[in-house]
Design a protein around this motif. Structure first.
Motif, PDB file in Angstrom:
ATOM      1  N   LYS A 186       0.853  -1.192   0.000  1.00 49.51           N
ATOM      2  CA  LYS A 186       0.000   0.000   0.000  1.00 49.51           C
ATOM      3  C   LYS A 186       0.885   1.237   0.000  1.00 49.51           C
ATOM      4  O   LYS A 186       1.715   1.412   0.905  1.00 49.51           O
ATOM      5  N   ASP A 187       0.740   2.088  -1.017  1.00 49.66           N
ATOM      6  CA  ASP A 187       1.552   3.299  -1.139  1.00 49.66           C
ATOM      7  C   ASP A 187       3.039   2.974  -1.024  1.00 49.66           C
ATOM      8  O   ASP A 187       3.822   3.735  -0.432  1.00 49.66           O
ATOM      9  N   GLY A 188       3.426   1.822  -1.558  1.00 51.78           N
ATOM     10  CA  GLY A 188       4.827   1.422  -1.588  1.00 51.78           C
ATOM     11  C   GLY A 188       5.326   0.667  -0.382  1.00 51.78           C
ATOM     12  O   GLY A 188       6.492   0.251  -0.355  1.00 51.78           O
ATOM     13  N   VAL A 189       4.496   0.460   0.637  1.00 50.79           N
ATOM     14  CA  VAL A 189       4.909  -0.209   1.878  1.00 50.79           C
ATOM     15  C   VAL A 189       4.290  -1.598   1.965  1.00 50.79           C
ATOM     16  O   VAL A 189       3.099  -1.778   1.662  1.00 50.79           O
ATOM     17  N   LEU A 190       5.079  -2.595   2.386  1.00 48.84           N
ATOM     18  CA  LEU A 190       4.591  -3.951   2.596  1.00 48.84           C
ATOM     19  C   LEU A 190       3.592  -3.974   3.746  1.00 48.84           C
ATOM     20  O   LEU A 190       3.945  -3.674   4.885  1.00 48.84           O
ATOM     21  N   VAL A 191       2.332  -4.347   3.462  1.00 49.30           N
ATOM     22  CA  VAL A 191       1.303  -4.331   4.503  1.00 49.30           C
ATOM     23  C   VAL A 191       0.590  -5.671   4.650  1.00 49.30           C
ATOM     24  O   VAL A 191      -0.266  -5.816   5.523  1.00 49.30           O
ATOM     25  N   GLY A 192       0.918  -6.655   3.829  1.00 49.80           N
ATOM     26  CA  GLY A 192       0.213  -7.925   3.929  1.00 49.80           C
ATOM     27  C   GLY A 192       0.972  -9.042   3.253  1.00 49.80           C
ATOM     28  O   GLY A 192       1.961  -8.825   2.547  1.00 49.80           O
ATOM     29  N   TYR A 193       0.478 -10.271   3.505  1.00 45.99           N
ATOM     30  CA  TYR A 193       1.059 -11.472   2.911  1.00 45.99           C
ATOM     31  C   TYR A 193      -0.067 -12.366   2.407  1.00 45.99           C
ATOM     32  O   TYR A 193      -1.249 -12.162   2.716  1.00 45.99           O
ATOM     33  N   GLN A 194       0.318 -13.398   1.691  1.00 48.41           N
ATOM     34  CA  GLN A 194      -0.602 -14.452   1.290  1.00 48.41           C
ATOM     35  C   GLN A 194      -0.530 -15.565   2.337  1.00 48.41           C
ATOM     36  O   GLN A 194       0.564 -16.001   2.706  1.00 48.41           O
ATOM     37  N   LEU A 195      -1.698 -16.039   2.802  1.00 46.62           N
ATOM     38  CA  LEU A 195      -1.762 -16.908   3.969  1.00 46.62           C
ATOM     39  C   LEU A 195      -2.641 -18.127   3.725  1.00 46.62           C
ATOM     40  O   LEU A 195      -3.629 -18.057   3.000  1.00 46.62           O
ATOM     41  N   ASP A 196      -2.306 -19.224   4.370  1.00 53.57           N
ATOM     42  CA  ASP A 196      -3.253 -20.312   4.572  1.00 53.57           C
ATOM     43  C   ASP A 196      -3.638 -20.327   6.049  1.00 53.57           C
ATOM     44  O   ASP A 196      -3.204 -19.459   6.828  1.00 53.57           O
ATOM     45  N   ARG A 197      -4.453 -21.292   6.448  1.00 52.88           N
ATOM     46  CA  ARG A 197      -4.988 -21.248   7.821  1.00 52.88           C
ATOM     47  C   ARG A 197      -3.918 -21.514   8.878  1.00 52.88           C
ATOM     48  O   ARG A 197      -3.924 -20.897   9.951  1.00 52.88           O
TER      49      ARG A 197
END
Length: 520
Positions: free
Chosen positions: A353-364
């Motif tokens: 978001k706006d160039g900053v890492l804010v999330g990942y791809q996840l499993d449970r």
């Protein structure tokens, strides 16, 4: 020339029902037998997955058949958590006793895994993030005509006609054509009460024209830019892509490429077309934001990740123009689903978001392990005989609302290169140092295209490249690219995934001359 993938409009997709032949299989009875046995043996969690995946391909060389295949993978799997460890087994015998036996085998595997883990001195237990129950849900992907309802002769005939059209053009010596089609059905049930039934269709048509200089023996090729898509046969007949326009322009572009001068290495401003940028997103953002890689749990095929978990919320991934989402809901996306292989409903979320890492791809499991809350639905297995692993969503760079056209982005460059189409690539095991080539490269001089270049590759680190992103184009430049063959895990699994993006402007990117780099 036209400077973006050429999409043709069509009628809205026709809603489809789940294939009756799949529903006629004893899906619920097998699931009930397997889940009941897993519960009786003390499993903390159990899920049952029944799949039927039909894949077919056609290949032509110079408008003549060169091979075809048509295979169906059918079976079921049981996965359990028992004693804090995973267990997995699969089978093909469609009887209740056999399904119960497979569940017993999965529990036995979990017990063995628990002993191995304990012997290694680890006290880490498998626990799953909570997910609402989704009872008796169905989902069908967006398409009009199932390609398996079209006669094989029609498929081969269309490829032959397109190939012949290219072969009639001056300078085209050879044409390779191919079509891959997949029809996938999946039934899922778990001990929490979720039951889902799904159906997906996807295909990948492709043509490559080759020119040969008889005197020197030198040759060049040019491939269609049409991406694989979560669509049906209508994709080849005018819905979603203008094939006539693309086939018409390839011979002239190929002839120009044969005569093009070799690039002078150095720093250039780049406008990167979606037909090329999707692959850079896949390699430098898609794999890097798989959290199992960032945590070091996964390294097969594509390594780990420089975007480690301790940098969440602080890593400056790129410029403020960079906004990237993970998305399991994009219409016609290759990784678009209703529910993943852990019963998690499809979602869309921010990665950068706006160039900053804010999330990942996840499993449970990874979601629970890291305290990030709910999974975002990234568990997938490519066959009933494989265990689900964390797999990539449709990872896409967002356009700027009201943003510039590709022509206007080019117009803002005095000395640069316009990059079109994907080709070869290389990236290190942390998804950080990379170089990419392409199908076509055009010199930009004073805001205008000034002919093609050869032997071009752009090279950077991930954060340097995305940090040089100055502008993204508007929605009118956005195209959903992708691939059928993203590899991961061991034993290896293959998944299809899409990446949408607009045209984008990057400043001061290092350009290599691949001929010189290769010692030629």
């Amino acid at each position: 020339m036209v400077v973006n993938g050429k999409c043709a409009k069509g009628s809205p997709p026709v809603p489809h029902d789940i294939d009756e032949a799949f529903l006629a299989l004893p899906l619920r009875a097998l699931a009930d037998a397997a889940l009941a046995r897993a519960r009786a043996l003390g499993a903390e969690h159990a899920d049952f997955r029944f799949e039927r995946v039909r894949s077919a391909s056609w290949r032509l060389r110079d408008a003549r058949p060169a091979g075809s295949s048509d295979t169906t993978d059918l079976g079921y799997a049981v996965r359990v958590v028992h004693g804090g460890a995973w267990g997995f087994a699969s089978g093909v015998d469609l009887t209740m006793d056999a399904a119960a036996k497979v569940a017993s085998q999965a529990v036995a595997m979990a017990k063995l895994s628990a002993r191995v883990i304990a012997a290694a001195g680890s006290d880490e237990r498998v626990e799953l993030a909570d997910e609402p129950v989704h009872a008796d849900r169905t989902w069908v992907s967006s398409y009009e005509v199932d390609p398996f309802d079209v006669p094989d002769a029609d498929k081969a005939g269309l490829l032959a006609e397109w190939s012949a059209r290219l072969l009639r053009a001056d300078g085209v010596a050879h044409v390779d054509a191919s079509l891959l089609t997949v029809h996938e059905n999946k039934f899922y049930a778990d001990t929490a009460g979720t039951v889902t039934t799904q159906q997906r269709v996807r295909l990948h048509p492709q043509l490559t024209a080759v020119a040969v200089d008889a005197a020197s023996g030198e040759f060049e090729s040019m491939r269609t830019l049409a991406p694989p898509a979560g669509r049906g046969w209508e994709y080849l007949t005018g819905t979603g892509w203008d094939w006539d326009a693309e086939l018409e322009e390839i011979p002239a572009l190929l002839a120009e490429k044969m005569r093009a001068p070799s690039v002078e290495a150095g720093r250039y401003d780049l406008v990167v077309d979606p037909s090329n940028l999707w692959l850079t997103i896949h390699e430098s953002v898609g794999h890097a934001t798989e959290l199992d890689r960032a945590l070091g749990y996964e390294a097969a095929y594509a390594g780990t990740s420089f975007a480690t978990f301790d940098q969440l919320g602080t890593l400056r991934y790129g410029s403020s123009a960079m906004n990237v989402t993970g998305d399991r809901t994009a219409e016609h996306g290759l990784a678009t689903i209703g529910y993943d292989d852990e019963g998690v409903e499809a979602q869309s979320w921010d990665l950068v978001k706006d160039g900053v890492l804010v999330g990942y791809q996840l499993d449970r499991r990874i979601a629970r392990l890291t305290g990030l809350g709910r999974s975002n639905g990234c568990a997938f297995a490519d066959s009933p005989s494989h265990v689900p692993v964390q797999r990539m969503a449709n990872v896409s760079l967002l356009p700027e609302p009201g943003g510039l056209s590709t022509e206007d982005l080019i117009g803002g460059i005095e000395r640069g290169v316009y990059v079109v189409g994907d080709r070869s690539w290389s990236i290190d095991m942390q998804r950080y140092n990379f170089q990419f080539t392409g199908q076509r490269f055009f010199r930009i001089e004073n805001g205008r295209l000034a002919g093609q270049l050869r032997d071009v590759a752009y090279q950077a680190t991930t954060t340097e490249f995305w940090g040089s992103l100055e502008k993204v184009g508007g929605p009118q430049t956005y195209v959903l690219g992708g691939a059928f063959n993203c590899g991961k895990a061991q034993p290896g699994q293959i998944a299809a995934v899409s990446h949408g993006c607009p045209s984008a402007l990057f400043r001061g990117v290092n350009i290599l001359n691949t001929a010189q780099e290769g010692g030629r």
